[in-house]
Design a protein around this motif. Structure first.
Motif, short mmCIF file in Angstrom:
data_model
loop_
_atom_site.label_atom_id
_atom_site.label_comp_id
_atom_site.label_asym_id
_atom_site.label_seq_id
_atom_site.Cartn_x
_atom_site.Cartn_y
_atom_site.Cartn_z
N PHE A 153 0.84 -1.19 0.00
CA PHE A 153 0.00 0.00 0.00
C PHE A 153 0.88 1.24 0.00
O PHE A 153 1.98 1.24 0.55
N VAL A 154 0.35 2.33 -0.59
CA VAL A 154 1.01 3.63 -0.54
C VAL A 154 -0.02 4.65 -0.06
O VAL A 154 -1.12 4.74 -0.62
N ILE A 155 0.35 5.41 0.97
CA ILE A 155 -0.57 6.37 1.58
C ILE A 155 0.06 7.76 1.53
O ILE A 155 1.17 7.96 2.01
N ALA A 156 -0.67 8.71 0.97
CA ALA A 156 -0.23 10.11 0.95
C ALA A 156 -0.64 10.79 2.25
O ALA A 156 -1.82 10.82 2.58
N ALA A 157 0.33 11.34 2.95
CA ALA A 157 0.08 12.09 4.18
C ALA A 157 0.96 13.33 4.18
O ALA A 157 1.51 13.72 5.20
N SER A 162 -0.30 18.25 -1.35
CA SER A 162 0.26 16.93 -1.63
C SER A 162 0.49 16.67 -3.12
O SER A 162 -0.44 16.70 -3.93
N ARG A 163 1.74 16.40 -3.48
CA ARG A 163 2.06 16.00 -4.84
C ARG A 163 1.74 14.53 -5.06
O ARG A 163 1.40 14.12 -6.17
N THR A 164 1.86 13.75 -4.01
CA THR A 164 1.53 12.33 -4.12
C THR A 164 0.04 12.16 -4.41
O THR A 164 -0.34 11.27 -5.19
N ARG A 165 -0.79 12.98 -3.79
CA ARG A 165 -2.22 12.94 -4.07
C ARG A 165 -2.49 13.16 -5.56
O ARG A 165 -3.35 12.50 -6.15
N MET A 287 -5.06 8.35 0.75
CA MET A 287 -4.55 9.54 1.43
C MET A 287 -5.28 9.76 2.75
O MET A 287 -6.44 9.35 2.91
N ILE A 288 -4.59 10.41 3.67
CA ILE A 288 -5.15 10.75 4.97
C ILE A 288 -4.68 12.15 5.35
O ILE A 288 -3.87 12.77 4.66
N GLY A 289 -5.18 12.66 6.47
CA GLY A 289 -4.74 13.95 6.97
C GLY A 289 -5.14 15.10 6.05
O GLY A 289 -6.12 15.02 5.31
N ASP A 290 -4.35 16.18 6.08
CA ASP A 290 -4.66 17.35 5.27
C ASP A 290 -4.71 17.04 3.78
O ASP A 290 -5.43 17.70 3.03
N ALA A 291 -3.95 16.06 3.33
CA ALA A 291 -3.98 15.69 1.91
C ALA A 291 -5.37 15.25 1.49
O ALA A 291 -5.81 15.48 0.36
N ALA A 292 -6.11 14.64 2.41
CA ALA A 292 -7.43 14.08 2.10
C ALA A 292 -8.58 14.97 2.54
O ALA A 292 -9.61 15.04 1.86
#
Length: 408
Positions: A153-157, A162-165, A287-292
């Motif tokens: 799994f990969v999670i953007a946080a 977020s660039r990952t988002r 994604m979680i946190g502010d990214a989400a």
């Protein structure tokens, strides 16, 4: 049967949501890597609070006392009038104070989380994700450094920008602008400073705040209303000049902040808005946190959402037989809470940004009435029952997840 390789997780971002998620995943037996674009921990930032369910999670993580020891010492909120007088005061122990029990500088919490996780989590600093390729049983990741690896799994946080988002969802999540720009910086403390959060409202829709920290300095912030695209792509020098122009003639401590702008390098300048995303996961990435679901500093709940989301996601991944079921269970628990937190009172933020001297005077007068002992006493009667209820459930249930994982 689950193998260690199949339980590899990559988290992008070493601020608050990422390390909190890493702590719980590692506790449940996952092999966790956190990648952070910066060369080291980003220890700057302003006052945040660890309240409600986040306080319960901190206690479960064994970091509550470390957070308490790093408390800023803030006594409460004072509204400062046009003549430098205290127009209203809301002590920390009062019914309507913005200062919480566990008030801490953002960088101090980042450091606490890192120290709590570094033995069981791998941290890669100075690198970032540049490409993601989802495969049936894993995600192939390419990094800016040129190396590649695979993870289950990969999670953007990695925050609101977020660039990952973007690699995961493109432009699908929406940034909902709230009409406000803000800047944060750290300035030298003076003898005239105190340990209150001081809020000064100037005419022409400007607000200046000074807050104490535990490091012998003062955390300053400036906020003002502006069109969304007004200052996009400004350089650091342009931003500082804009702040100087914005603060010109505002009164109170603004000249002090203007003078400090030439000496400091940690100025954070950005527009204020919320992240609204129709989905938080797609396949094996999410994604979680502010990214989400960034709620903005206006809610005072950014840290709470980050820690609650991390705890719930890790718990569902550890307890569900299927990862898609885990993601769905997580979102079913978390989304109603996020939507409730993101609700802002009607007229916010415009109501507290008056344009005229009369508007500022009216705002401070109303605040003074609300802060008076008779009104606070009545308000306390109505809030005591609510406070007791919130101390029990805090608006969301935190299950006691078991420390085992059968995920396939």
């Amino acid at each position: 049967m689950t193998t260690p390789k199949s339980k590899k997780v990559l988290i992008s971002g070493a601020s608050i949501a990422g390390p909190t998620l890493a702590f719980w995943l590692a506790k449940y037996g996952f092999m966790v890597t956190v990648v952070e674009r910066a060369p080291g921990l980003r220890l700057g930032g302003q006052n945040i609070d660890v309240n409600g369910p986040a306080k319960h999670i901190a206690r479960k993580m064994g970091i509550e006392e470390a957070i308490r020891a790093a408390n800023t010492g803030e006594l409460g909120l004072q509204l400062i009038g046009q003549d430098n007088q205290v127009a209203a005061a809301f002590p920390k122990e009062g019914a309507m104070s913005g200062t919480q029990e566990l008030e801490i500088i953002r960088g101090d919490l980042v450091s606490i989380l890192y120290e709590r996780t570094k033995q069981n989590v791998t941290y890669w600093f100075g690198d970032s994700i540049t490409a993601l390729e989802q495969q049936p049983d894993q995600v192939r990741v390419t990094f800016a450094s040129g190396k590649t690896d695979t993870f289950q799994f990969v999670i953007a946080a990695d925050g609101i920008r977020s660039r990952t988002r973007r690699l995961m969802f493109g432009q699908e999540p929406i940034f909902e602008y709230l009409g406000l720009y803000t800047a944060y910086l750290t300035i030298p403390r003076q003898e005239t400073d105190n340990d209150w959060w001081r809020w000064y409202t100037a005419v022409d829709r400007r607000i200046v705040m000074l807050r104490p920290d535990n490091q012998g300095t003062i955390r300053a912030s400036v906020a003002f209303l502006a069109a969304e695209q007004a200052y996009d792509n400004f350089s650091s020098a342009d931003q500082k000049q804009l702040l100087k122009d914005t603060l010109a003639g505002a009164g109170w401590e603004t000249e002090r902040i203007v003078n400090a702008l030439d000496e400091v390098s940690d100025v954070y300048f950005d527009k204020v808005g919320q992240i609204k995303a129709p989905r938080w996961f797609i396949g094996r990435v999410g994604m979680i946190g502010d990214a989400a679901y960034c709620p903005t500093p206006l809610t005072g709940k950014g840290t709470t959402l980050a820690m609650v989301g991390a705890y719930l996601l890790a718990g569902e991944l550890a307890s569900q037989q299927d990862y898609q079921a885990a993601f769905m269970a997580y979102e079913k628990r978390m989304r109603p809470y996020v939507e409730e937190v993101q609700k802002l009172p009607p007229g916010v933020p415009w109501l507290v940004y008056p344009r005229t001297p009369l508007g500022v005077s009216l705002l401070n007068t109303v605040a003074g009435i609300v802060a008076s002992k008779p009104v606070q006493g009545v308000f306390g009667l109505f809030t005591s029952a609510k406070s007791k209820k919130e101390s029990q459930d805090d608006g969301i249930v935190l299950p006691d997840y078991r420390e085992s994982s059968s995920l396939i």
